[in-house]
Enzyme design. Structure first.
Site, PDB file in Angstrom:
ATOM      1  N   SER A 217      -7.414  -1.326   7.098  1.00  0.00           N
ATOM      2  CA  SER A 217      -7.075  -2.857   6.721  1.00  0.00           C
ATOM      3  C   SER A 217      -5.478  -2.355   6.332  1.00  0.00           C
ATOM      4  CB  SER A 217      -7.693  -3.288   5.844  1.00  0.00           C
ATOM      5  OG  SER A 217      -7.265  -4.676   5.708  1.00  0.00           O
ATOM      6  N   ASN A 218      -5.031  -3.527   5.545  1.00  0.00           N
ATOM      7  CA  ASN A 218      -3.784  -3.343   5.132  1.00  0.00           C
ATOM      8  C   ASN A 218      -3.745  -3.872   3.791  1.00  0.00           C
ATOM      9  OD1 ASN A 218      -3.047  -6.257   5.517  1.00  0.00           O
ATOM     10  ND2 ASN A 218      -3.393  -5.571   7.713  1.00  0.00           N
ATOM     11  N   ARG A 219      -2.612  -4.263   3.364  1.00  0.00           N
ATOM     12  CA  ARG A 219      -2.462  -4.279   1.867  1.00  0.00           C
ATOM     13  C   ARG A 219      -2.291  -5.909   1.666  1.00  0.00           C
ATOM     14  NH1 ARG A 219      -1.081  -0.260  -1.606  1.00  0.00           N
ATOM     15  NH2 ARG A 219      -0.089   1.488  -0.450  1.00  0.00           N
TER      16      ARG A 219
END
Ligand code: CTP
Length: 409
Positions: A217-219
Site C-alpha cells: 500500500s502507500n502512505r
C-alpha cells in the site's frame, strides 16, 4: 476543531434535557461555537441538576436560557417573548440529550418550560438525539412519540448501544460529538448549492494483497478525500464515498469500502453514470503482485523477488466512459509529486482529461500524506494555476467543492 464554512454565523438552539449525558452537550456547544456557529443553549430544570448553565455560557459565550418567566441576564429579549425571538431567528433546533419526558411534551405540543415553549414556536429543522436508560427508549410510548415527531419532519439520531449509567447494557447512549456534528452538518447542508447533484469521491490508499496477511500500500490516510466528501455533504450533494481509508465516513454520505485498485475501479465505474462530478483523491496503486498466494508466504533462506504488474488507471477508464455517456460532467484528479510539481501536474491534467487537478508536493512535512494540513496548486484545464496556501484539509475540501460548484453552475 477549526472553522466550518457551513456553520459560520448559523444560529443553533441547543436544547439540553436532564440526563447524565448532559455533560456531553457541553462539548457539542463548544465545538459548534469553535466552528463559527452562534449557539443559544436552552436548559430544562432537570438538565441544571446535572450541569450548570454557567458552564454552557462559558463555552458558547452567550446567555443561557433556563426560565421562561425570567429575563435573561443580558436583557436582550423581554422574558415573555424570549422563546419567540429565539425560535424566529434560528437555523436549527437541536435537542441533545433529549429525555423521554421532553420528547413526550414535544410530540403532544405541551409548552410548560423554556425548551418546550421554544420548540413549539420554532419553524426551523428539528434534530433530536435521545439518551435514556433502562429501556425507556424502547417503551411503546417513547417509540410512538418519536414516530409522531418524525412524521412532522423531525430527524431522530439513534442512540448508541453500550454501557448505560445504571450499569445495564443497551441502546440509550448519546452519540459522540463528532457524530452529532455530522448530523447537524447534514441537516444544515440540505438544500445547499449542490442539492440535486450526485458527487462521487474516492479516498485512501488502495491495498494490493500478496497473501492472506500481507499487502502493498502507500502512505495515504484518506483524510483529504474524506474531508472533500464532508464538504460535499455540507453543500447538499448526494455523496458516494468510495474509500480504502480506515476513517469514519461523513454522516449522510453513502460509503463503499474497497481494498484493491481493481475493486475501486469497478465501484467508480458503477457510480459515475448520471453523476455531476468525480473527485479522485485516492492514492491508487500503480502495481500489484502478479499472483496472490492463497496461503501465507513462508520465509526461506533465499531473497524474495515479487513480480508486479500494472493496475488499470481508473481516470483513463473514466475518460473513456465519459466520451460515451457524458458523465461525470466534471472530473477532478490529484497529483502527488516529489519533484517538478507544476510540470508533472500539467501533464497529468491533459493526459487524464481532467477539468481540475489538485497537485501536492509530498516532500513537505506539513502537507500531503497522513497530516491534517495541506498546501496545493489547483490547475484548471484552461491553464489557470492557483496557489492554495497551507491550511487544514477540511478547508481545502471546502475550496475544491466550491470550485466544482462553480464549474457546474
Ligand atoms: N489514479 C487513477 N488510477 C491509477 C493511479 C492513479 O485513477 N491506477 C488517479 C489518482 O487518483 C489521482 C491521479 O490519477 O487522481 C494521479 O495519481 P498519481 O499517483 O499522482 O499519478 P499516476 O497517474 O499514478 O502517475 P505517477 O505515479 O507516474 O506519478
Amino acid at each position: 476543531m477549526t472553522a466550518i464554512a457551513l456553520l459560520r454565523g448559523k444560529r443553533i438552539i441547543l436544547g439540553v434535557c436532564g440526563s447524565i449525558a448532559a455533560y456531553k452537550a457541553l462539548d457539542l456547544a463548544s465545538k459548534l461555537t469553535q466552528a463559527g456557529a452562534l449557539v443559544d443553549v436552552v436548559m430544562t430544570d432537570a438538565a441544571q441538576r446535572f450541569v450548570s448553565p454557567l458552564s454552557f455560557q462559558a463555552v458558547s459565550g452567550r446567555p443561557v436560557y433556563t426560565d421562561m418567566w425570567r429575563a435573561d441576564s443580558a436583557g436582550a429579549l423581554p422574558s415573555h417573548i424570549a422563546h419567540v425571538g429565539l425560535a424566529e431567528g434560528a437555523d436549527l433546533l437541536m435537542i441533545a440529550p433529549a429525555t423521554a419526558n421532553t420528547i413526550a411534551k414535544l410530540a403532544h405540543g405541551l409548552a410548560d418550560d423554556m425548551l418546550s415553549v421554544t420548540a413549539l414556536a420554532s419553524r426551523s429543522p428539528l434534530l433530536i438525539a435521545p439518551a435514556m436508560d433502562g429501556g425507556m427508549g424502547e417503551h411503546p410510548a417513547t417509540r410512538a412519540n418519536l414516530k409522531t415527531l418524525q412524521q412532522r419532519g423531525a430527524r431522530v439520531i439513534e442512540p448508541e448501544t453500550g454501557r448505560l449509567a445504571s450499569g445495564l447494557l443497551g441502546a440509550g447512549r448519546l452519540p459522540e460529538t463528532a457524530t452529532l456534528m455530522g448530523h447537524i452538518r447534514r441537516t444544515l447542508g440540505a438544500g445547499g448549492a449542490l442539492a440535486g447533484h450526485k458527487l462521487v469521491v474516492t479516498a485512501g490508499g488502495t491495498r494490493e494483497a500478496l497473501d492472506p496477511v500481507r499487502f502493498i500500500s502507500n502512505r495515504s490516510s484518506g483524510k483529504q478525500g474524506t474531508a472533500i466528501a464532508q464538504a460535499a455533504v455540507d453543500a447538499g450533494a448526494d455523496v458516494v464515498l468510495i474509500t480504502a481509508a480506515r476513517l469514519p465516513p461523513p454522516i449522510g454520505a453513502a460509503e463503499i469500502r474497497v481494498d484493491a485498485a481493481e475493486a475501486m475501479k469497478a465501484a467508480v465505474l458503477n457510480h459515475v453514470d448520471e453523476s455531476s462530478a468525480l473527485i479522485m483523491a485516492a492514492a491508487v496503486a500503480d502495481y500489484r503482485p502478479r499472483a496472490v498466494s492463497a496461503q501465507k508466504i513462508k520465509k526461506s533462506g533465499e531473497a524474495l523477488t515479487l513480480p508486479l504488474e500494472r493496475t488499470a488507471d481508473i481516470l483513463q477508464a473514466v475518460k473513456a466512459r465519459r466520451q460515451e455517456t457524458g458523465y461525470p460532467k466534471i472530473v477532478v484528479g490529484f497529483a502527488a509529486e516529489s519533484e517538478n510539481l507544476l510540470e508533472n501536474a500539467s501533464r497529468k491534467l491533459k493526459s487524464k482529461g481532467l477539468d481540475l487537478l489538485i497537485a501536492n508536493d509530498i516532500s513537505d512535512a506539513d502537507a500531503g500524506f497522513a497530516v491534517d494540513t495541506n498546501r496545493a496548486l489547483a490547475l484548471d484545464k484552461d491553464g489557470g494555476v492557483h496557489k492554495i496556501d497551507l491550511t487544514s484539509k477540511a478547508a481545502i475540501g471546502e475550496i475544491i467543492i466550491g470550485r466544482v460548484g462553480a464549474l457546474l453552475a
